[in-house]
Design an enzyme around this catalytic site. Structure first.
Site, short mmCIF file in Angstrom:
data_model
loop_
_atom_site.label_atom_id
_atom_site.label_comp_id
_atom_site.label_asym_id
_atom_site.label_seq_id
_atom_site.Cartn_x
_atom_site.Cartn_y
_atom_site.Cartn_z
N MET A 27 0.40 -1.42 -0.09
CA MET A 27 0.48 -0.09 0.13
C MET A 27 1.07 1.49 0.20
SD MET A 27 -3.11 -0.71 1.62
CE MET A 27 -2.61 -0.78 3.90
N LEU A 30 6.55 3.19 1.23
CA LEU A 30 7.64 1.96 1.57
C LEU A 30 8.18 1.82 2.70
CD1 LEU A 30 7.81 0.64 -1.89
CD2 LEU A 30 6.15 -0.22 -0.23
N GLU A 32 12.31 -0.79 5.07
CA GLU A 32 12.82 -1.25 4.72
C GLU A 32 12.46 -2.39 5.11
OE1 GLU A 32 15.78 -1.69 4.09
OE2 GLU A 32 16.20 0.59 3.49
N GLY A 33 11.26 -2.88 5.67
CA GLY A 33 10.59 -4.29 5.23
C GLY A 33 9.69 -4.56 4.27
N HIS A 34 9.39 -3.80 3.54
CA HIS A 34 8.83 -3.54 1.71
C HIS A 34 10.76 -3.69 1.02
CE1 HIS A 34 5.81 -0.59 3.08
NE2 HIS A 34 5.29 -2.23 3.20
N GLY A 144 5.08 -10.06 4.25
CA GLY A 144 6.29 -10.30 5.64
C GLY A 144 5.45 -11.39 6.84
N GLN A 150 -2.39 -12.33 8.13
CA GLN A 150 -2.41 -12.18 6.71
C GLN A 150 -1.67 -13.14 6.00
OE1 GLN A 150 -2.39 -8.36 4.55
NE2 GLN A 150 -0.75 -8.94 4.61
N MET A 181 8.66 -2.67 11.97
CA MET A 181 8.83 -1.91 10.61
C MET A 181 7.20 -2.11 10.14
SD MET A 181 12.26 -1.06 8.55
CE MET A 181 13.94 -0.79 9.36
N SER A 183 4.48 1.07 7.72
CA SER A 183 3.90 2.48 7.38
C SER A 183 3.50 3.12 8.34
CB SER A 183 3.18 2.34 6.05
OG SER A 183 4.23 1.35 5.26
O1 PAF Z 1 -0.03 -5.86 3.66
C1 PAF Z 1 -0.72 -5.59 3.28
O2 PAF Z 1 0.05 -4.11 2.89
C2 PAF Z 1 -2.10 -5.24 2.22
O3 PAF Z 1 -2.84 -5.85 3.14
C3 PAF Z 1 -1.62 -6.04 0.56
C4 PAF Z 1 -1.61 -7.12 1.50
C5 PAF Z 1 -0.74 -4.62 0.31
C6 PAF Z 1 -3.54 -5.61 0.53
O4 PAF Z 1 -3.81 -4.39 0.57
#
Ligand code: PAF
Length: 285
Positions: A27, A30, A32-34, A144, A150, A181, A183
């Site tokens: 989403m 971003l 360091e985790g992403h 992650g 999730q 980490m 957002s």
């Molecule tokens: O983990 C996230 O950032 C969100 O839940 C995802 C997987 C991008 C779905 O919108």
């Protein structure tokens, strides 16, 4: 690094891509985790695709949809340092052409832990992830472990809906003070940021109890609860000690794979964190 914002253009581009395709859905905002997910995709896959889309259906009324951090140019600058073949940046009219609604997919992990505190959250997440999977058609997708539930739900969805996608878990990346980490850490003031270090301390203390052989889940929860509570600024949502397989809360003695997770508020910011632990198989001792 190609930037595409419509499904039509994306599909045209995608037709000419062959080999393994790693997908990192995000989403934005971003950190360091992403980027560790992107890096893992770069290591495993021949191509890497990242999406940036703030999905409205995973935010409940009163949550932070309107204030969720947006910094697309900074995100693109960060991604340009990796081997990213394409960044998909759709808008709401692309992702929800018939209006904002959710799909039918459901599984038995939806209503516990995060789902209990945030009803509808996993409906929204699975709706958008399934749509993105249908568009991107990846061979691998990277999630992650900070959002451990999730990850489990997406893995289950991939199996239930027969997607031919390998769902790859990626370890939690932490700030220097131990804070996982996220957002949403951008919402924290300087003093909240240092207070938030207590969450990791509490989890580490719980992990030590487990390593020392503690098999009583309530004792473990109490230890974590008390350390977090020592900071009056926190409002605890839950402290959970659950099976790492079913995510069901443990009753009685702990055994097998254990997921210890917490959710709490620091002012209006909701933070989550967890660790998993495999208890030694006593039968092999
Ligand atoms: O983990 C996230 O950032 C969100 O839940 C995802 C997987 C991008 C779905 O919108």
């Amino acid at each position: 690094m190609k930037k595409i914002s419509t499904i039509k253009e994306f599909r045209k581009w995608r037709k000419n891509i062959s080999g393994s395709i790693g997908f990192v859905p995000t989403m934005g905002a971003l950190h360091e985790g992403h980027l560790s997910l992107v890096s893992k995709s770069n290591n495993i896959c021949e191509n890497t695709i990242v999406s940036i889309y703030i999905n409205p259906t995973q935010f409940a009324e009163g949550e932070d949809l309107d204030t969720y951090p947006q910094m697309v140019q900074a995100d693109l600058d960060k991604l340009s340092k990796y081997e990213v073949d394409c960044v998909f940046l759709p808008g709401n009219s692309e992702m929800y052409p018939e209006g904002i609604n959710v799909g039918n997919y459901d599984n038995n992990l939806f209503d516990i832990l995060e789902g209990k505190s945030r009803p509808g959250f996993f409906k929204g997440v699975t709706t958008i992830v399934a749509k993105l999977f249908d568009i991107v058609e990846p061979t691998h997708a990277f999630f992650g472990e900070k959002d451990f539930q999730q990850f489990c739900i997406i893995k289950q969805m991939v199996s239930d809906l027969n997607y031919s996608i390998e769902v790859v878990p990626c370890p939690i990346i932490r700030e220097e003070n131990g804070l996982a980490m996220s957002s949403r850490n951008k919402y924290l003031t300087e003093s909240e940021y240092s207070i938030a270090a207590t969450i990791f301390k509490a989890l580490e203390s719980g992990k030590k109890l487990l390593k020392d052989g503690e098999l009583n889940g309530d004792k473990l929860k109490r230890e974590i609860y008390q350390i977090i509570k020592s900071e009056p600024a926190f409002t605890i949502d839950y402290v959970s000690v659950a099976s790492g397989d079913t995510l069901e809360e443990f009753e009685g003695e702990l055994s097998g794979d254990i997921l210890v997770s917490v959710a709490l508020f620091l002012s209006k910011t909701r933070l989550i964190d967890n660790f998993t632990y495999s208890s030694p198989d006593l039968h092999n001792c």
